[in-house]
Design an enzyme around this catalytic site. Structure first.
Site, PDB file in Angstrom:
ATOM      1  N   HIS A   1       0.810  -1.224   0.000  1.00  0.00           N
ATOM      2  CA  HIS A   1       0.000   0.000   0.000  1.00  0.00           C
ATOM      3  C   HIS A   1       0.846   1.278   0.000  1.00  0.00           C
ATOM      4  O   HIS A   1       0.342   2.360  -0.289  1.00  0.00           O
ATOM      5  CB  HIS A   1      -0.926   0.028   1.224  1.00  0.00           C
ATOM      6  CG  HIS A   1      -0.223   0.342   2.522  1.00  0.00           C
ATOM      7  ND1 HIS A   1       0.624  -0.540   3.154  1.00  0.00           N
ATOM      8  CD2 HIS A   1      -0.230   1.455   3.309  1.00  0.00           C
ATOM      9  CE1 HIS A   1       1.093   0.003   4.266  1.00  0.00           C
ATOM     10  NE2 HIS A   1       0.588   1.219   4.386  1.00  0.00           N
TER      11      HIS A   1
ATOM     12  N   HIS B   1       0.589   6.267   0.797  1.00  0.00           N
ATOM     13  CA  HIS B   1       1.499   7.225   1.427  1.00  0.00           C
ATOM     14  C   HIS B   1       2.224   8.119   0.414  1.00  0.00           C
ATOM     15  O   HIS B   1       3.236   8.738   0.755  1.00  0.00           O
ATOM     16  CB  HIS B   1       2.525   6.484   2.290  1.00  0.00           C
ATOM     17  CG  HIS B   1       1.906   5.713   3.418  1.00  0.00           C
ATOM     18  ND1 HIS B   1       1.030   6.282   4.317  1.00  0.00           N
ATOM     19  CD2 HIS B   1       2.014   4.407   3.789  1.00  0.00           C
ATOM     20  CE1 HIS B   1       0.637   5.365   5.197  1.00  0.00           C
ATOM     21  NE2 HIS B   1       1.217   4.224   4.886  1.00  0.00           N
TER      22      HIS B   1
ATOM     23  N   ASP C   1      -3.171   5.875   6.644  1.00  0.00           N
ATOM     24  CA  ASP C   1      -3.600   4.499   6.925  1.00  0.00           C
ATOM     25  C   ASP C   1      -5.015   4.448   7.489  1.00  0.00           C
ATOM     26  O   ASP C   1      -5.851   3.663   7.042  1.00  0.00           O
ATOM     27  CB  ASP C   1      -2.642   3.847   7.934  1.00  0.00           C
ATOM     28  CG  ASP C   1      -1.310   3.461   7.310  1.00  0.00           C
ATOM     29  OD1 ASP C   1      -1.296   3.110   6.114  1.00  0.00           O
ATOM     30  OD2 ASP C   1      -0.285   3.502   8.018  1.00  0.00           O
TER      31      ASP C   1
HETATM   32 FE    FE Z   1       0.848   2.495   6.032  1.00  0.00          FE
END
Ligand code: FE
Ligand code: FES
Length: 466
Positions: free
Chosen positions: A225, A230, A383
């Site tokens: 991810h 990010h 997140d």
């Molecule tokens: Fe993360």
């Protein structure tokens, strides 16, 4: 307040069984029923079958260094007092008075020789023993057997590198056995100096409308991810190379659902990336003689950076600037994914630093950790925002009607047959094998612990090992 009902019998138990069957079948194909990420009956099964039957992290020795020190923590839905008693033994006690159940302690942390209930005034020692009550003779006339009315205490309390865990089950293996070969990995993470780690501050706590397992499974193996979720860190020029970081990732898989992501930091950063990128002042202090050759090679070139000890204890150590444009320094973040209710968790995060660090380095590492993974940290926000979406997906009537399965089926990555260390080493992170093993362990616990109750929790006065 969340109202808890047992799922160990009748239709609810059948529902859990069928869901486990469906999940096992789906996992064989690299898939997972979406409702595993938010479901009322499943949540109750987790509390009853997992969180009262396995080792749960609670605190670190450095948070309660002195006799009488205590902190309030959680084991699943229960609030517990973790107290070092007058003889130095750590006790984990349910924070409810044995008289009528009122909450005994209302301070997050402190030092106390005794706890006095705010309702009628029963008094307990800091080891849980019952001591006295107001108007003792008039009210009870000698009818109270004090040995019977101490606080409930977790029968198992053990620590590893100062990290204190407890279990409500007498039947769990020792903490060291439960960690298994993951202990070898934690030795390499926590054991860089004989004085160990220290919590820099009390844990931050914040609530996220997402399932606790979204955090646990992300930290156990989801390096995929990073380049998307990010990317803002790169676009804002806070950190370079985010879009490519998953190509540096490796996986370390151990038994019992414990696993770690590592990163080839020395490939990306050269010698500056060795040993997580610790600066020379820290490298000069580390004492690594006790580590074996594989551990030394690993932490030099592709150290574990993120990991989960099943079920809800995770760690994070990456080199990161303390502010845009600053030098990258590693921080050590410890966290728990605390279940609160279906689809709701509380994230607890601690920043740790080696006790041998200078005050200046400790402060710099603390700022680095907070900037990325404090409750307002740039990565933390990324997140938690996406995890909230997963909770909604699991709650979606459309998804439920459709029997929607989530995808854990990337191109299969095989473990490296040349790996000399314990567990399995995956030279890249694609394949989602680590997350699959987390879910297998989760389903196994739901099945194996069906029907087990909490009746094995001891009453006050029983010995409690450390
Ligand atoms: Fe993360
Ligand atoms: Fe604690 Fe009565 S509820 S003394």
């Amino acid at each position: 307040m969340y109202k808890f009902n047992s799922v160990n019998q009748g239709d609810d138990a059948r529902y859990i069984n069928e869901l486990c069957d469906r999940a096992e079948t789906a996992l064989e194909q690299g898939l997972l029923p979406v409702e595993l990420l938010c479901d009322d009956k499943l949540f109750r099964a987790e509390m009853e079958r997992i969180f009262t039957n396995t080792w749960i992290f609670l605190a670190h020795d450095s948070e309660i260094p002195n006799n009488g020190d205590f902190v309030l923590r959680r084991m699943g839905l229960d609030q517990v007092i973790v107290a070092r008693d007058n003889s130095g033994v750590v006790n984990v006690m349910l924070n409810h008075c044995r008289h009528r159940g009122s909450e005994l302690c209302h301070e997050d942390q402190g030092n106390a020789s005794h706890f006095k209930c705010p309702y009628h005034g029963w008094v307990y020692k800091n080891n849980g023993d019952w001591v006295t009550a107001p108007h003792l003779q008039d009210a009870y006339g000698g009818r109270l057997d004090e040995k019977q009315w101490g606080l409930l205490k977790a029968p198992k309390v053990e620590s590893f590198h100062g990290f204190i865990f407890a279990s409500l089950s007498e039947e769990v293996p020792s903490l060291r056995d439960y960690l298994g070969d993951a202990a070898w990995m934690l030795d390499a993470v926590f054991g860089l100096h004989p004085d160990g780690l220290k919590a820099i501050a009390p844990p931050e706590r914040f609530r996220v409308k997402a399932d606790w397992k979204s955090g646990a499974e992300n930290f156990c193996g989801d390096a995929y991810h990073v380049s998307t979720a990010h990317l803002s860190a790169q676009l804002t020029e806070f950190m370079q190379g985010v879009s490519q970081v998953s190509t540096l990732a490796v996986g370390y898989l151990f038994e019992n659902g414990h696993s770690f992501i590592g990163h080839r930091l020395s490939s990306a950063m050269g010698p500056a990336g060795e040993l997580w990128g610790y600066p020379q002042e820290m490298r000069d202090k580390f004492q690594l003689d006790h580590l074996d050759e594989v551990q030394l090679e690993m932490i030099t070139h592709r150290p574990p950076t993120i990991g989960t000890i099943f079920p809800n204890f995770s760690f994070l150590r990456v080199p990161q600037p303390a502010a845009p444009g600053g030098r990258a320094v590693p921080f050590t973040n410890i966290r728990m994914w605390q279940p609160i209710a279906p689809g709701l968790m509380e994230i607890w995060t601690w920043e740790f630093e080696f006790a041998c660090a200078s005050d200046e380095f400790r402060d710099e590492a603390y700022q680095s950790g907070q900037f990325g993974f404090g409750s307002g940290g740039i990565f933390e926000q990324d997140d938690t925002a996406v995890w909230e979406g997963i909770g909604k997906a699991a709650n979606s009537p459309w998804n439920r009607k459709n029997g929607t399965l989530l995808h854990y089926n990337q191109k299969r990555c095989e473990p490296d047959p040349q790996w000399q260390g314990p567990g399995r080493f995956f030279p890249n992170i694609y394949g989602e094998r680590l997350q699959q093993e987390f879910w297998r362990r989760y389903i196994k616990d739901l099945r194996d612990n069906a029907g087990k109750t909490q009746h094995n929790a001891t009453m006050g006065g029983s010995p409690c090992s450390r």
